[in-house]
Design an enzyme around this catalytic site. Structure first.
Site, PDB file in Angstrom:
ATOM      1  N   VAL A  15       0.822  -1.211   0.000  1.00 44.76           N
ATOM      2  CA  VAL A  15       0.000   0.000   0.000  1.00 44.76           C
ATOM      3  C   VAL A  15       0.855   1.260   0.000  1.00 44.76           C
ATOM      4  O   VAL A  15       0.663   2.162  -0.818  1.00 44.76           O
ATOM      5  CB  VAL A  15      -0.941   0.015   1.223  1.00 44.76           C
ATOM      6  CG1 VAL A  15      -1.721   1.321   1.297  1.00 44.76           C
ATOM      7  CG2 VAL A  15      -1.896  -1.174   1.154  1.00 44.76           C
ATOM      8  N   ASP A  33      10.410   3.030   6.581  1.00 39.30           N
ATOM      9  CA  ASP A  33      10.107   1.636   6.879  1.00 39.30           C
ATOM     10  C   ASP A  33      11.113   1.139   7.917  1.00 39.30           C
ATOM     11  O   ASP A  33      12.276   1.557   7.912  1.00 39.30           O
ATOM     12  CB  ASP A  33      10.182   0.780   5.610  1.00 39.30           C
ATOM     13  CG  ASP A  33       9.426  -0.532   5.747  1.00 39.30           C
ATOM     14  OD1 ASP A  33       8.310  -0.641   5.204  1.00 39.30           O
ATOM     15  OD2 ASP A  33       9.944  -1.457   6.415  1.00 39.30           O
ATOM     16  N   ARG A  38      14.293  -3.746   3.128  1.00 34.29           N
ATOM     17  CA  ARG A  38      13.300  -3.145   2.238  1.00 34.29           C
ATOM     18  C   ARG A  38      13.804  -1.817   1.696  1.00 34.29           C
ATOM     19  O   ARG A  38      13.687  -1.538   0.490  1.00 34.29           O
ATOM     20  CB  ARG A  38      11.989  -2.944   3.001  1.00 34.29           C
ATOM     21  CG  ARG A  38      10.871  -2.276   2.208  1.00 34.29           C
ATOM     22  CD  ARG A  38      10.427  -3.110   1.047  1.00 34.29           C
ATOM     23  NE  ARG A  38       9.185  -2.620   0.459  1.00 34.29           N
ATOM     24  CZ  ARG A  38       8.790  -2.886  -0.766  1.00 34.29           C
ATOM     25  NH1 ARG A  38       9.534  -3.642  -1.568  1.00 34.29           N
ATOM     26  NH2 ARG A  38       7.644  -2.418  -1.238  1.00 34.29           N
ATOM     27  N   THR A 119      -6.628  -0.499   7.444  1.00 36.39           N
ATOM     28  CA  THR A 119      -8.007  -0.898   7.722  1.00 36.39           C
ATOM     29  C   THR A 119      -8.203  -1.131   9.210  1.00 36.39           C
ATOM     30  O   THR A 119      -7.451  -1.873   9.846  1.00 36.39           O
ATOM     31  CB  THR A 119      -8.358  -2.184   6.960  1.00 36.39           C
ATOM     32  OG1 THR A 119      -8.139  -1.959   5.561  1.00 36.39           O
ATOM     33  CG2 THR A 119      -9.809  -2.563   7.190  1.00 36.39           C
ATOM     34  N   CYS A 259      -6.838  -8.581   3.158  1.00 39.04           N
ATOM     35  CA  CYS A 259      -8.068  -7.807   3.332  1.00 39.04           C
ATOM     36  C   CYS A 259      -9.299  -8.662   3.595  1.00 39.04           C
ATOM     37  O   CYS A 259      -9.838  -8.661   4.693  1.00 39.04           O
ATOM     38  CB  CYS A 259      -8.311  -6.935   2.090  1.00 39.04           C
ATOM     39  SG  CYS A 259      -7.237  -5.493   1.986  1.00 39.04           S
ATOM     40  N   ARG A 330       0.499 -13.297   1.862  1.00 39.64           N
ATOM     41  CA  ARG A 330      -0.106 -12.953   3.148  1.00 39.64           C
ATOM     42  C   ARG A 330      -1.453 -13.647   3.330  1.00 39.64           C
ATOM     43  O   ARG A 330      -2.323 -13.570   2.479  1.00 39.64           O
ATOM     44  CB  ARG A 330      -0.286 -11.431   3.263  1.00 39.64           C
ATOM     45  CG  ARG A 330       1.008 -10.658   3.398  1.00 39.64           C
ATOM     46  CD  ARG A 330       0.761  -9.171   3.405  1.00 39.64           C
ATOM     47  NE  ARG A 330       0.221  -8.712   2.128  1.00 39.64           N
ATOM     48  CZ  ARG A 330      -0.211  -7.460   1.905  1.00 39.64           C
ATOM     49  NH1 ARG A 330      -0.186  -6.577   2.883  1.00 39.64           N
ATOM     50  NH2 ARG A 330      -0.666  -7.118   0.719  1.00 39.64           N
TER      51      ARG A 330
END
Length: 419
Positions: A15, A33, A38, A119, A259, A330
């Site tokens: 995201v 991060d 990464r 979320t 999600c 995931r």
């Protein structure tokens, strides 16, 4: 927008990175991060999630990457895009969100705006995050600093509905801040924005989007269970029903990912806190969570019918990512299929050309094979990767091998059963 804008994006995953890149084409952006590896790969110009191309990374000329929290002090907009998973008891795990709020709180200044994209259940921003921001910064909410909520709508692996092409819901903690947040996103989102009336409305809108999909998939999964007992092909039924203009086209399958298989638990958690026990949402979750076990047991029954000895039999599972043509593992529910085969003492090979073997090993303790073998007793097509369309899958099994097509990808004539 006349003010000087300097954006900090906290969390550079599926995201955060695409968002940071788009903002970084126009504004000074600091991508933060906690994982140095990464940051190193992004500095080197490559995104292993494949959500952002190497060319896109280069085009974000105002974007820099860091693991140093002090580099965020120059920012006046903070966008938090960290994961919000569930724990082993299927309860919301806000740890990443709260840790990110602590980090932002340490560098927060008067006039700054903190926007959450993760979320959550309705009310979480104000009830859970704001107190941490106030405590760590020593500032007062809606007097010294402000918040926004703009739920992410990234669809991993989708190269058509990318971040700028998906309409963005926005909100702010005051009417004035709502306009500022909306204008910020409007400056990069070509699909436009929708300004919700409050943070809670925006939070609720996000969590019901995926809950709705979850329930619809649960419905067709239940149809698959029923039609299997009737000897009817579910995909043929859906194709026939789908000729009606207002029939909703959902298909049976495993429900994983970051999600759909997670977000409904955020809504039901909050509902239960308020004394209401959700029935439809939780029923759908239970059904979807059990589909992996159902698939494995259908294969086992077919194998028994074909005369196979189950213990020690060789099974090939094609695909481990949570969806086709993307490397995202995931909350993959393919692992439920594998786990059930292991319960029957089957020897399971997992092959997936998209998944990272080290990541799969770390996350699920599964060792993938570099390429499929032969003479399998059963083969399960679990993920509809394009590569599998080109493979002669039937030839990988014995003459009496069971071929189960979980995704309806293969020609019906060559499979023994499909979900």
């Amino acid at each position: 927008m006349n003010e000087s804008i300097n954006i900090g994006v906290i969390g550079l995953g599926y995201v955060g990175l695409p968002l940071a890149v788009e903002f970084g084409k126009k504004y000074p952006v600091t991508g933060f991060d906690i994982h140095q590896q990464r940051i190193n790969e992004l500095v080197a110009g490559h995104d292993r999630t494949l959500e952002t191309s190497d060319e896109d990374l280069k085009s974000a000329v105002h974007l820099k990457y860091t693991t140093n929290l002090e580099d965020l002090r120059v920012c006046n907009y903070f966008i938090v895009t960290v994961p919000t998973p569930i724990d082993k008891h299927k309860r919301p795990d806000l740890t990443p969100l709260l840790k990110a709020s602590e980090s932002v709180g340490k560098v927060l200044k008067k006039g700054d705006i903190v926007i959450y994209e993760s979320t959550v259940y309705p009310g979480a921003t104000e009830e859970e995050c704001v107190p941490i921001l106030e405590k760590l910064s020593g500032l007062k909410f809606n007097k010294d600093f402000y918040c926004g909520y703009s739920p992410e709508r990234i669809n991993p692996g989708d190269k058509v509905h990318t971040v700028t092409k998906i309409l963005k819901v926005t909100s702010g903690s005051t009417p004035e801040i709502a306009v500022k947040v909306d204008n910020l996103y409007k400056s990069i989102i070509t699909a436009g924005t929708y300004m919700a009336s409050s943070l809670k409305v925006a939070e609720a809108a996000k969590v019901i989007e995926n809950s709705q999909r979850d329930i619809n998939i649960a419905f067709v999964n239940e149809l698959a269970l029923i039609f299997n007992k009737m000897g009817i092909d579910t995909h043929e039924v859906l194709a026939a029903a789908g000729t009606k203009w207002n029939f909703l086209k959902f298909f049976p399958g495993l429900v994983g990912g970051h999600c759909i298989g997670v977000d409904p638990y955020y809504l039901t958690h909050k509902a239960q806190e308020l004394g209401y026990n959700p029935e439809i949402i939780l029923a759908g979750r239970r059904l979807n969570d059990n589909m992996g076990f159902y698939v494995a047991n259908r294969v086992i029954k077919r194998m028994i019918q074909n005369g196979h000895t189950i213990a020690g039999s060789r099974v090939l599972v094609l695909g481990i990512t949570f969806k086709e043509n993307c490397p995202d593992i995931r909350n993959s529910r393919v692992v439920d299929v594998v786990a059930e085969f292991n319960e029957y003492s089957c020897k399971v090979d997992v092959f997936d050309p998209w998944a990272d073997a080290a990541e799969v090993k770390h996350e699920y303790g599964l060792s993938m094979v570099e390429k499929p073998g032969s003479d399998y007793d059963a083969i399960v097509l679990a993920v509809a990767h394009n590569e599998f369309k080109e493979m002669d899958i039937r030839s990988m099994g014995r003459k009496d091998a069971v071929l189960y097509d979980l995704k309806g990808l293969l020609d019906k004539s060559i499979v023994d059963e499909r979900l």
